[in-house]
Scaffold this active site. Sequence first.
Site, PDB file in Angstrom:
ATOM      1  N   LYS A 223       9.126  25.645 111.806  1.00 52.80           N
ATOM      2  CA  LYS A 223       9.225  26.023 110.387  1.00 52.80           C
ATOM      3  C   LYS A 223       8.399  25.072 109.519  1.00 52.80           C
ATOM      4  O   LYS A 223       7.608  25.500 108.689  1.00 52.80           O
ATOM      5  CB  LYS A 223      10.702  26.004 109.912  1.00 52.80           C
ATOM      6  CG  LYS A 223      11.612  26.953 110.681  1.00 52.80           C
ATOM      7  CD  LYS A 223      13.030  26.927 110.161  1.00 52.80           C
ATOM      8  CE  LYS A 223      13.758  25.605 110.327  1.00 52.80           C
ATOM      9  NZ  LYS A 223      13.994  25.206 111.727  1.00 52.80           N
TER      10      LYS A 223
ATOM     11  N   ARG B  47      21.108  28.135 105.145  1.00 53.19           N
ATOM     12  CA  ARG B  47      21.541  27.815 106.507  1.00 53.19           C
ATOM     13  C   ARG B  47      22.786  28.593 106.903  1.00 53.19           C
ATOM     14  O   ARG B  47      23.231  28.513 108.039  1.00 53.19           O
ATOM     15  CB  ARG B  47      21.934  26.357 106.573  1.00 53.19           C
ATOM     16  CG  ARG B  47      20.962  25.253 106.968  1.00 53.19           C
ATOM     17  CD  ARG B  47      20.023  25.526 108.031  1.00 53.19           C
ATOM     18  NE  ARG B  47      19.796  24.387 108.889  1.00 53.19           N
ATOM     19  CZ  ARG B  47      18.776  23.532 108.750  1.00 53.19           C
ATOM     20  NH1 ARG B  47      17.883  23.685 107.803  1.00 53.19           N
ATOM     21  NH2 ARG B  47      18.632  22.526 109.585  1.00 53.19           N
TER      22      ARG B  47
ATOM     23  N   ARG C 185       8.613  15.516 119.713  1.00 51.35           N
ATOM     24  CA  ARG C 185       8.148  15.458 118.313  1.00 51.35           C
ATOM     25  C   ARG C 185       8.009  14.005 117.836  1.00 51.35           C
ATOM     26  O   ARG C 185       8.846  13.153 118.117  1.00 51.35           O
ATOM     27  CB  ARG C 185       9.120  16.199 117.389  1.00 51.35           C
ATOM     28  CG  ARG C 185       8.732  16.029 115.922  1.00 51.35           C
ATOM     29  CD  ARG C 185       9.400  17.028 115.012  1.00 51.35           C
ATOM     30  NE  ARG C 185      10.851  16.954 115.043  1.00 51.35           N
ATOM     31  CZ  ARG C 185      11.641  17.771 114.361  1.00 51.35           C
ATOM     32  NH1 ARG C 185      11.121  18.714 113.610  1.00 51.35           N
ATOM     33  NH2 ARG C 185      12.954  17.653 114.439  1.00 51.35           N
TER      34      ARG C 185
ATOM     35  N   ARG D 112      12.422  11.184 115.079  1.00 55.28           N
ATOM     36  CA  ARG D 112      13.490  11.434 114.103  1.00 55.28           C
ATOM     37  C   ARG D 112      14.843  11.101 114.719  1.00 55.28           C
ATOM     38  O   ARG D 112      15.086  11.396 115.882  1.00 55.28           O
ATOM     39  CB  ARG D 112      13.450  12.909 113.674  1.00 55.28           C
ATOM     40  CG  ARG D 112      13.173  13.082 112.198  1.00 55.28           C
ATOM     41  CD  ARG D 112      12.900  14.504 111.842  1.00 55.28           C
ATOM     42  NE  ARG D 112      14.061  15.381 111.954  1.00 55.28           N
ATOM     43  CZ  ARG D 112      14.059  16.653 111.579  1.00 55.28           C
ATOM     44  NH1 ARG D 112      12.972  17.184 111.073  1.00 55.28           N
ATOM     45  NH2 ARG D 112      15.131  17.405 111.725  1.00 55.28           N
TER      46      ARG D 112
ATOM     47  N   ARG E  41      22.828  20.731 117.008  1.00 57.85           N
ATOM     48  CA  ARG E  41      22.038  21.467 116.004  1.00 57.85           C
ATOM     49  C   ARG E  41      21.813  22.909 116.466  1.00 57.85           C
ATOM     50  O   ARG E  41      21.868  23.841 115.659  1.00 57.85           O
ATOM     51  CB  ARG E  41      20.692  20.758 115.766  1.00 57.85           C
ATOM     52  CG  ARG E  41      20.844  19.487 114.944  1.00 57.85           C
ATOM     53  CD  ARG E  41      19.651  18.574 115.070  1.00 57.85           C
ATOM     54  NE  ARG E  41      18.424  19.130 114.546  1.00 57.85           N
ATOM     55  CZ  ARG E  41      17.213  18.663 114.850  1.00 57.85           C
ATOM     56  NH1 ARG E  41      17.073  17.652 115.692  1.00 57.85           N
ATOM     57  NH2 ARG E  41      16.158  19.212 114.325  1.00 57.85           N
TER      58      ARG E  41
HETATM   59  P1  AP5 Z   1       8.596  21.506 113.457  1.00 53.97           P
HETATM   60  O1  AP5 Z   1       7.580  22.245 112.661  1.00 53.97           O
HETATM   61  O2  AP5 Z   1       8.931  20.108 113.062  1.00 53.97           O
HETATM   62  O3  AP5 Z   1       9.928  22.411 113.583  1.00 53.97           O
HETATM   63  P2  AP5 Z   1      11.056  22.771 112.515  1.00 53.97           P
HETATM   64  O4  AP5 Z   1      11.443  24.184 112.761  1.00 53.97           O
HETATM   65  O5  AP5 Z   1      10.614  22.405 111.141  1.00 53.97           O
HETATM   66  O6  AP5 Z   1      12.193  21.793 113.052  1.00 53.97           O
HETATM   67  P3  AP5 Z   1      13.262  20.891 112.306  1.00 53.97           P
HETATM   68  O7  AP5 Z   1      13.891  20.075 113.397  1.00 53.97           O
HETATM   69  O8  AP5 Z   1      12.663  20.130 111.157  1.00 53.97           O
HETATM   70  O9  AP5 Z   1      14.244  21.946 111.793  1.00 53.97           O
HETATM   71  P4  AP5 Z   1      15.704  21.738 111.470  1.00 53.97           P
HETATM   72  O10 AP5 Z   1      16.007  23.007 110.803  1.00 53.97           O
HETATM   73  O11 AP5 Z   1      16.590  21.383 112.594  1.00 53.97           O
HETATM   74  O12 AP5 Z   1      15.710  20.380 110.606  1.00 53.97           O
HETATM   75  P5  AP5 Z   1      15.781  20.108 109.053  1.00 53.97           P
HETATM   76  O13 AP5 Z   1      14.897  18.969 108.774  1.00 53.97           O
HETATM   77  O14 AP5 Z   1      15.650  21.364 108.269  1.00 53.97           O
HETATM   78  O15 AP5 Z   1       8.124  21.526 115.002  1.00 53.97           O
HETATM   79  C1  AP5 Z   1       8.873  20.886 116.016  1.00 53.97           C
HETATM   80  C2  AP5 Z   1       7.919  20.342 117.104  1.00 53.97           C
HETATM   81  O16 AP5 Z   1       7.262  21.445 117.736  1.00 53.97           O
HETATM   82  C3  AP5 Z   1       6.792  19.430 116.569  1.00 53.97           C
HETATM   83  O17 AP5 Z   1       6.534  18.434 117.508  1.00 53.97           O
HETATM   84  C4  AP5 Z   1       5.599  20.384 116.417  1.00 53.97           C
HETATM   85  O18 AP5 Z   1       4.362  19.688 116.556  1.00 53.97           O
HETATM   86  C5  AP5 Z   1       5.832  21.337 117.582  1.00 53.97           C
HETATM   87  N1  AP5 Z   1       5.358  22.709 117.312  1.00 53.97           N
HETATM   88  C6  AP5 Z   1       5.507  23.430 116.158  1.00 53.97           C
HETATM   89  N2  AP5 Z   1       4.998  24.665 116.302  1.00 53.97           N
HETATM   90  C7  AP5 Z   1       4.526  24.737 117.577  1.00 53.97           C
HETATM   91  C8  AP5 Z   1       3.882  25.770 118.327  1.00 53.97           C
HETATM   92  N3  AP5 Z   1       3.640  26.998 117.809  1.00 53.97           N
HETATM   93  N4  AP5 Z   1       3.543  25.505 119.624  1.00 53.97           N
HETATM   94  C9  AP5 Z   1       3.784  24.274 120.175  1.00 53.97           C
HETATM   95  N5  AP5 Z   1       4.379  23.257 119.509  1.00 53.97           N
HETATM   96  C10 AP5 Z   1       4.752  23.487 118.230  1.00 53.97           C
HETATM   97  O19 AP5 Z   1      17.310  19.645 108.894  1.00 53.97           O
HETATM   98  C11 AP5 Z   1      17.775  18.428 109.410  1.00 53.97           C
HETATM   99  C12 AP5 Z   1      19.261  18.275 109.043  1.00 53.97           C
HETATM  100  O20 AP5 Z   1      19.426  18.265 107.604  1.00 53.97           O
HETATM  101  C13 AP5 Z   1      20.163  19.416 109.526  1.00 53.97           C
HETATM  102  O21 AP5 Z   1      20.603  19.222 110.855  1.00 53.97           O
HETATM  103  C14 AP5 Z   1      21.324  19.327 108.515  1.00 53.97           C
HETATM  104  O22 AP5 Z   1      22.200  18.266 108.830  1.00 53.97           O
HETATM  105  C15 AP5 Z   1      20.610  18.977 107.222  1.00 53.97           C
HETATM  106  N6  AP5 Z   1      20.214  20.167 106.433  1.00 53.97           N
HETATM  107  C16 AP5 Z   1      18.937  20.576 106.158  1.00 53.97           C
HETATM  108  N7  AP5 Z   1      18.964  21.705 105.420  1.00 53.97           N
HETATM  109  C17 AP5 Z   1      20.268  22.002 105.227  1.00 53.97           C
HETATM  110  C18 AP5 Z   1      20.934  23.083 104.553  1.00 53.97           C
HETATM  111  N8  AP5 Z   1      20.248  24.058 103.951  1.00 53.97           N
HETATM  112  N9  AP5 Z   1      22.294  23.104 104.576  1.00 53.97           N
HETATM  113  C19 AP5 Z   1      22.982  22.107 105.178  1.00 53.97           C
HETATM  114  N10 AP5 Z   1      22.423  21.070 105.840  1.00 53.97           N
HETATM  115  C20 AP5 Z   1      21.078  21.027 105.867  1.00 53.97           C
END
Ligand code: AP5
Length: 211
Positions: free
Chosen positions: A13, A88, A122, A154, A165
Amino acid sequence: MKIVFLGPPGAGKGTQAVNISKRYGIAHIATGDMLREHVRKGTELGKIAKGYMESGGLVPDDVIVGMIVQKLAEPECEKGCLFDGFPRNIKQAEALSEKVRIDAAVNIDVADDIIIDRLSGRRVCKDCGAVYHISNLGKDAKTCANCGGELIIRSDDNAETVKNRLKVYHEQTSPLIEYYKKQNVLVNVDGSKSVDEVFEEICSKVDKAIS
Ligand code: AP5
């Protein structure tokens, strides 16, 4: 223009949101990045969020919705927004629908085994937040190609937290796929392809959805 990105942790994402928000000239709103910034600065919101984030659980809805409402009032959101990691759950989606109309909800679909490989490899830049995967970095790369900042793992990318997660995603977030399907704005994308292929698929499907 308002776009929502759905998909499990590690689906790509954030990687796609950076380029898609540029393509459409809209603000990139990543709740995870905003929360990590609060934690880093030690704000009251960050103190509340820290424990939930470390365990892989969701930060309470009122905290998140308050943060989003504040963000939507900023001038950068006037042209439109791409919501990355929000909503979410159904409650957050309903709160969002009271504020804005969603044009497309992009579901980046990736199987759990691929997710585990992506998250365990990552690396993120401590300074600018750029995202990398070890398979694309030189063997001893420790600095960001964008800004020279230190590359780190991270704190929620450890095996136990990733497991939680994914559980939270399947229980609380995946019902949003049906939610947005019923609203006729769902766009499904195969997130297992390369970064460039996923980008092309998102663009062509979003272009069609908004035409
Ligand atoms: P990356 O692009 O970083 O993936 P992502 O989907 O953004 O993953 P996140 O881990 O950031 O998502 P998340 O939803 O768990 O975390 P968030 O920060 O929102 O890619 C991942 C890896 O794959 C990288 O190494 C990249 O290079 C590689 N890659 C990407 N695309 C690829 C491809 N096509 N092919 C090969 N490799 C690829 O949330 C973190 C925490 O915050 C949550 O757990 C929660 O506690 C809190 N939080 C955040 N938002 C909320 C909310 N709305 N409500 C409540 N709690 C929340």
